[in-house]
Design an enzyme around this catalytic site. Sequence first.
Site, PDB file in Angstrom:
ATOM      1  N   PRO A  25      66.266 -40.081  51.067  1.00  0.00           N
ATOM      2  CA  PRO A  25      65.415 -38.888  51.134  1.00  0.00           C
ATOM      3  C   PRO A  25      65.874 -37.824  52.129  1.00  0.00           C
ATOM      4  O   PRO A  25      65.175 -36.837  52.332  1.00  0.00           O
ATOM      5  CB  PRO A  25      64.076 -39.485  51.571  1.00  0.00           C
ATOM      6  CG  PRO A  25      64.463 -40.641  52.432  1.00  0.00           C
ATOM      7  CD  PRO A  25      65.694 -41.225  51.794  1.00  0.00           C
ATOM      8  N   GLU A  26      67.049 -38.002  52.725  1.00  0.00           N
ATOM      9  CA  GLU A  26      67.486 -37.088  53.779  1.00  0.00           C
ATOM     10  C   GLU A  26      67.490 -35.622  53.345  1.00  0.00           C
ATOM     11  O   GLU A  26      67.152 -34.726  54.127  1.00  0.00           O
ATOM     12  CB  GLU A  26      68.890 -37.482  54.269  1.00  0.00           C
ATOM     13  CG  GLU A  26      68.948 -38.764  55.065  1.00  0.00           C
ATOM     14  CD  GLU A  26      69.108 -40.004  54.203  1.00  0.00           C
ATOM     15  OE1 GLU A  26      69.470 -41.066  54.734  1.00  0.00           O
ATOM     16  OE2 GLU A  26      68.859 -39.916  52.970  1.00  0.00           O
ATOM     17  N   VAL A  27      67.866 -35.360  52.087  1.00  0.00           N
ATOM     18  CA  VAL A  27      67.959 -33.975  51.625  1.00  0.00           C
ATOM     19  C   VAL A  27      66.599 -33.279  51.671  1.00  0.00           C
ATOM     20  O   VAL A  27      66.518 -32.046  51.777  1.00  0.00           O
ATOM     21  CB  VAL A  27      68.550 -33.931  50.201  1.00  0.00           C
ATOM     22  CG1 VAL A  27      67.555 -34.446  49.166  1.00  0.00           C
ATOM     23  CG2 VAL A  27      69.040 -32.532  49.850  1.00  0.00           C
TER      24      VAL A  27
END
Length: 264
Positions: free
Chosen positions: A138-140
């Site tokens: 989920p970093e983006v």
Amino acid sequence: MYETIRYEVAERVARVTLDRPEARNALSDTMIDELLDAFGRAGADDGVRVIVLTGAGDRAFCAGADLGGLGAAQRDGRAMADPDAIRDSAPYRLFTAFPRLGKPIIARLAGHAVAGGLGLAAACDLVVAADDVKLGTPEVNVGLWPMMIMAIINRNVPPKQAFKLYYTGRRVTAAEGREIGLVTDVVPRAELDAAVDGLARTIAAKSPIGLRRGREAFFAIEGRPLEDQVAHLLGELVELAATEDAKEGITAFLEGREPDFTGR
């Protein structure tokens, strides 16, 4: 002995449990140091043939990095300016340790594995997940990118499937993870322990020296030209064939019995 993990050995299997369920088993510097110590213990223990890595509770296997528990230099990015600091950092030491473990390692996913937690699971040789587990990068979604774990995930997942994970940040099911190469086996939650224990017992019955030398060879040939790979593997095969375990295995096969491997 440990603050953030549990370490147990039974029936030739070392079970390492991330034990911060209140923080979704997030990785702190302390946890990483303790994991590395536990891996070293398991590697040095002749009574251990397989390592199982899991997380406490059924909410999360690991939610990735605990930003409040990582070193200040890592949080503000100063470590990135110094190659020596990068190599001294806890995440670098953790993810580069897996090829040197010397023994098979199975990830048991009873909870979600996201961000660095997904990288941790993917770094294991085999991954067994409950069928309701979710995986994701989920970093983006917060303007970042799964930089560190991309090196691990890219070794398991085809490029276009990897990009889809990275670009969308969406969570995929355990079944989808199996389809793209992140997960080995998906089982109903009620059957998770039996599946992991059965797999660990099966592997633990094999030759320890065969497992170790084969695993080392797997990583040693990575990225090398085909000619170099074949030459290296031939040399490894000759040496392995000369071990007592190989001789015992062949004799047992010819005699129609189970081999008694000693790791020599």
